[in-house]
Design an enzyme around this catalytic site. Structure first.
Site, PDB file in Angstrom:
ATOM      1  CE  LYS A   1     -35.374 -42.022 -15.125  1.00 29.18           C
ATOM      2  NZ  LYS A   1     -36.196 -41.063 -13.880  1.00 29.18           N
TER       3      LYS A   1
ATOM      4  NE  ARG B   1     -42.388 -39.552 -20.595  1.00 26.01           N
ATOM      5  CZ  ARG B   1     -42.584 -40.844 -21.164  1.00 26.01           C
ATOM      6  NH1 ARG B   1     -42.790 -41.164 -19.702  1.00 26.01           N
ATOM      7  NH2 ARG B   1     -43.017 -40.880 -21.871  1.00 26.01           N
TER       8      ARG B   1
ATOM      9  NE  ARG C   1     -44.723 -42.397 -14.675  1.00 27.43           N
ATOM     10  CZ  ARG C   1     -45.825 -42.511 -14.246  1.00 27.43           C
ATOM     11  NH1 ARG C   1     -46.621 -42.561 -13.886  1.00 27.43           N
ATOM     12  NH2 ARG C   1     -44.908 -44.514 -14.169  1.00 27.43           N
TER      13      ARG C   1
ATOM     14  CD  GLU D   1     -39.070 -35.593 -16.862  1.00 29.53           C
ATOM     15  OE1 GLU D   1     -39.905 -36.993 -17.812  1.00 29.53           O
ATOM     16  OE2 GLU D   1     -38.813 -36.208 -15.279  1.00 29.53           O
TER      17      GLU D   1
ATOM     18  CG  PHE E   1     -37.498 -38.281 -23.634  1.00 29.72           C
ATOM     19  CD1 PHE E   1     -38.466 -39.569 -24.354  1.00 29.72           C
ATOM     20  CD2 PHE E   1     -37.377 -38.090 -22.594  1.00 29.72           C
ATOM     21  CE1 PHE E   1     -39.547 -39.332 -23.539  1.00 29.72           C
ATOM     22  CE2 PHE E   1     -38.471 -37.644 -21.691  1.00 29.72           C
ATOM     23  CZ  PHE E   1     -39.248 -38.538 -21.559  1.00 29.72           C
TER      24      PHE E   1
ATOM     25  NE  ARG F   1     -42.791 -49.733 -14.522  1.00 26.96           N
ATOM     26  CZ  ARG F   1     -43.689 -48.871 -15.161  1.00 26.96           C
ATOM     27  NH1 ARG F   1     -41.476 -48.613 -14.935  1.00 26.96           N
ATOM     28  NH2 ARG F   1     -43.599 -48.034 -13.709  1.00 26.96           N
TER      29      ARG F   1
ATOM     30  CE  LYS G   1     -37.523 -47.112 -13.882  1.00 23.26           C
ATOM     31  NZ  LYS G   1     -38.711 -46.467 -13.212  1.00 23.26           N
TER      32      LYS G   1
HETATM   33  P1  ATP Z   1     -41.820 -44.192 -14.037  1.00 20.80           P
HETATM   34  O1  ATP Z   1     -42.357 -43.517 -14.568  1.00 20.80           O
HETATM   35  O2  ATP Z   1     -41.024 -45.778 -14.932  1.00 20.80           O
HETATM   36  O3  ATP Z   1     -43.305 -45.633 -13.286  1.00 20.80           O
HETATM   37  P2  ATP Z   1     -40.783 -43.197 -11.914  1.00 20.80           P
HETATM   38  O4  ATP Z   1     -41.546 -42.546 -11.458  1.00 20.80           O
HETATM   39  O5  ATP Z   1     -39.668 -43.812 -10.212  1.00 20.80           O
HETATM   40  O6  ATP Z   1     -41.394 -44.514 -12.794  1.00 20.80           O
HETATM   41  P3  ATP Z   1     -38.213 -43.083 -12.869  1.00 20.80           P
HETATM   42  O7  ATP Z   1     -37.809 -43.613 -12.027  1.00 20.80           O
HETATM   43  O8  ATP Z   1     -37.483 -41.476 -12.535  1.00 20.80           O
HETATM   44  O9  ATP Z   1     -40.173 -42.894 -13.132  1.00 20.80           O
HETATM   45  O10 ATP Z   1     -38.403 -43.250 -14.780  1.00 20.80           O
HETATM   46  C1  ATP Z   1     -39.019 -42.988 -16.128  1.00 20.80           C
HETATM   47  C2  ATP Z   1     -39.300 -40.946 -16.174  1.00 20.80           C
HETATM   48  O11 ATP Z   1     -37.958 -40.853 -16.383  1.00 20.80           O
HETATM   49  C3  ATP Z   1     -39.781 -41.183 -16.743  1.00 20.80           C
HETATM   50  O12 ATP Z   1     -41.976 -40.898 -17.192  1.00 20.80           O
HETATM   51  C4  ATP Z   1     -39.765 -39.980 -17.821  1.00 20.80           C
HETATM   52  O13 ATP Z   1     -40.370 -39.232 -17.120  1.00 20.80           O
HETATM   53  C5  ATP Z   1     -38.195 -39.991 -16.903  1.00 20.80           C
HETATM   54  N1  ATP Z   1     -37.523 -39.785 -18.276  1.00 20.80           N
HETATM   55  C6  ATP Z   1     -36.175 -38.019 -17.750  1.00 20.80           C
HETATM   56  N2  ATP Z   1     -35.285 -38.401 -18.950  1.00 20.80           N
HETATM   57  C7  ATP Z   1     -35.868 -39.194 -19.799  1.00 20.80           C
HETATM   58  C8  ATP Z   1     -35.168 -39.960 -21.153  1.00 20.80           C
HETATM   59  N3  ATP Z   1     -34.573 -39.303 -22.097  1.00 20.80           N
HETATM   60  N4  ATP Z   1     -36.522 -41.330 -21.855  1.00 20.80           N
HETATM   61  C9  ATP Z   1     -37.278 -41.859 -21.184  1.00 20.80           C
HETATM   62  N5  ATP Z   1     -38.123 -41.419 -19.808  1.00 20.80           N
HETATM   63  C10 ATP Z   1     -36.690 -40.082 -18.806  1.00 20.80           C
END
Ligand code: ATP
Length: 575
Positions: free
Chosen positions: A246, A251, A266, A295, A335, A410, A416
């Site tokens: 991750k 995004r 995103r 990403e 990814f 979601r 995650k």
């Molecule tokens: P969210 O985007 O889930 O609302 P957030 O902004 O707090 O929450 P994170 O909790 O950090 O984001 O986790 C989700 C994000 O992680 C995804 O929207 C994507 O941008 C990022 N990401 C990074 N690597 C990956 C991966 N390998 N697969 C999916 N998402 C990934």
């Protein structure tokens, strides 16, 4: 539909404090709309000219509107300005000075098209051009229309209508039942353009909606990840799964059609111009049509290491993008892939899509790919997580092997775990600001001491309160916050907000902040997840971000997630 009729509905929407009433008003309005104006009606209700990825901005400042009102209604400019100072709403000012009692005959389409023309006036003389076009339009419409027209072009309509309610009301208006909402949602998730979906629905009916599929250059609403506290929980839920690195960057959803390349964020904004090096690299890929997900991060070519997120995000504030892309180039870690030439991969399993990613992209290049393992062992997952975190990354995302791409959802197809999850509620929570309380003591000087924060109840499409946040903001941030919130203040509780607490000032749900708290507790004062008079609240919350411009209000944490976090937190305490 005539624009005036639509503004009568706006008036009713503005007055309601109940979501169900809002739904009824919308269904009635949609039953009056024709196929030629339904898309425009939906955009106006969403308070945008077009979805964000079209990058259309109105950019109409106070002074333009003041002069247009003055010219249209023959009122002294100073009088208009001082009235604006007094009431703080140019919509109301325009309504007041519009003395016509003729019925306006303009249709929604005609008014929308005139507004659109305003947005396209640019370059030298554009201020004068906008003033004269706007004043011409103001002369053609009624007082009520001018109230809402002005609010719309200034981005201050604040009807607070959500996408889910729009879809439900469209379904009711066209089929007599709300049940078609899920099909509309599927179509919306594939194209991110609710106006377009509504138009197809009105034009081709349910069969048109059922035929919706992904198309290049129309962004797909991104799949999002759920969370679970540890590897055991993940394996229990997914069994054998893929576990992906991750990354903490932007995004980026990339679309390619020959030499045409677009990148969407995103939030589905068009961010192509921020990423020239990615665009160049994508152009060189041999496939004609592609949509893929990844990403983007800044990396150091000399040491082959990634820079922290702070460096990557800087790019959004810089004007000399070409230079920045030379000194801090981006690398995109792909990814997922949703379309490859004629193959729509949305319904294919993750395993198949990931195989295609592996065959299509190289590792050590600008368009790179994430590393992953496939495992059914919690110990192996934990080791991969620790190695990944040890190498400086944020965590891992576990992926269900047989799941399709869940556009706009979601769910547990992606899970995650981040570094900070290890101790519960080290995790941050995103909340939407619903109102503010005037401060006591020193805070009274700023006129704001705390904000009322809420989370999203997705199934009911409402915001529920969870906390009052008064710390974590600097003095300057408090001052700025007050200004920003006064700009979106509303006279009563917005219809989609459920609250027991009553702040001194209600605001339209418009701004998201991230907070940290010590604990989630049960509370009768907050409506988040409320059952039998007891909801959930955050204990000792403090802001850890200022306004999150990368998140829409429906992107805040959901009540359901809060309840999950509460349960997990309890479980950890018992250990
Ligand atoms: P969210 O985007 O889930 O609302 P957030 O902004 O707090 O929450 P994170 O909790 O950090 O984001 O986790 C989700 C994000 O992680 C995804 O929207 C994507 O941008 C990022 N990401 C990074 N690597 C990956 C991966 N390998 N697969 C999916 N998402 C990934």
């Amino acid at each position: 539909m005539r624009f005036e009729e639509l503004t009568e509905y706006f008036k009713r929407l503005e007055a309601t404090t109940k979501r169900l009433e809002m739904f009824d008003i919308l269904s009635e309005a949609f039953s009056k709309a024709e196929k030629t104006d339904i898309a425009k009606t939906v955009y106006l209700l969403q308070e945008e000219l077009l979805p964000p990825f079209f990058n259309v901005q109105l950019g109409i400042a106070d002074r333009i509107v003041e002069k247009a009102i003055s010219d249209a209604y023959g009122v002294n400019l100073e009088t208009v300005k001082s009235e604006n100072k007094k009431v703080g709403d140019l919509g109301e000012v325009s309504e007041k000075y519009n003395k016509t009692n003729k019925k306006s005959t303009m249709s929604v389409t005609e008014v929308y098209d005139d507004i659109f023309k305003l947005s396209s006036i640019s370059g030298e003389g554009s201020v004068e051009g906008k003033i004269s076009a706007l004043s011409l339009l103001l002369k053609k419409i009624s007082p009520l229309e001018s109230r809402y027209l002005i609010r719309f072009i200034m981005g201050k309509l604040r009807l607070g209508v959500g996408e889910a309610t729009i879809m439900e009301a469209l379904s009711k208006a066209k089929t007599g039942s709300r049940n078609f909402k899920s099909e509309l949602e599927r179509a919306f998730n594939l194209c991110s353009d609710l106006g377009h979906v509504a138009e197809v629905f009105y034009d081709k009916g349910d069969s048109g909606i059922k035929k919706f599929h992904v198309e290049v250059m129309r962004p797909i609403r991104p799949a999002l990840a759920e969370r679970l506290p540890d590897a055991e929980e993940i394996i229990k839920r997914l069994g054998k799964c893929a576990v992906d690195q991750k990354f903490d960057g932007f995004r980026a959803q990339v679309h390619k059609d020959g030499d045409d390349v677009k990148v969407f964020s995103r939030n589905l904004e068009d961010i192509t111009h921020f990423m020239p090096e990615i665009v160049d690299a994508v152009k060189k890929l041999k496939h004609k049509k592609m949509i893929f997900d990844g990403e983007a991060l800044t990396y150091d070519e000399d040491t082959n290491t990634l820079y922290p997120f702070q460096i990557t995000i800087q790019r959004k504030r810089k004007h000399n993008i070409e230079e920045v892309s030379e000194s801090f180039p981006l690398r995109l870690f792909v990814f997922d892939i949703m379309l490859l030439d004629e193959q729509d991969l949305m319904q294919d399993s993750y395993r198949k899509r990931r195989d295609i990613v592996d065959k299509t992209f190289e590792e050590e290049s600008t368009i790179s790919k994430s590393k992953f393992i496939i495992t059914d062992s919690a110990a192996e997952l934990t080791k991969f997580f620790e190695d990944t975190v040890g190498s400086g990354l944020e965590g891992v995302v576990a992926k269900k092997l047989d799941a399709p791409y869940s556009a706009g959802a979601r769910n547990f197809n992606w899970i995650k775990i981040k570094r900070s999850y290890k101790s519960q509620l080290n995790d941050t929570i995103d909340i939407v600001i619903l109102g503010y309380f005037r401060g006591k003591g020193m805070r009274a000087d700023f006129g704001i001491g705390a904000v009322l924060g809420g989370v999203y109840n997705k199934s009911k499409d409402i915001f529920e309160t969870i906390t009052k946040v008064g710390s974590g903001f600097s003095e300057n941030q408090f001052k700025e916050l007050r200004k920003m919130l006064d700009d979106v203040k509303v006279p009563h509780k917005p219809a989609r907000v459920e609250s027991i607490m009553v702040p001194d000032v209600w605001v339209a749900p418009a701004y998201v902040i991230t907070v940290k708290a010590d604990e989630i507790t049960r509370s009768p004062m907050h409506t988040c997840g409320m059952e039998k008079g007891v909801g959930y609240a955050l204990r000792f919350p403090r802001a850890v971000s200022f306004i999150r411009t990368d998140k829409r209000v429906e992107d805040v944490n959901t009540s359901k997630e809060i309840i999950e976090m509460f349960k997990n937190q309890k479980r950890v305490e018992l250990k």
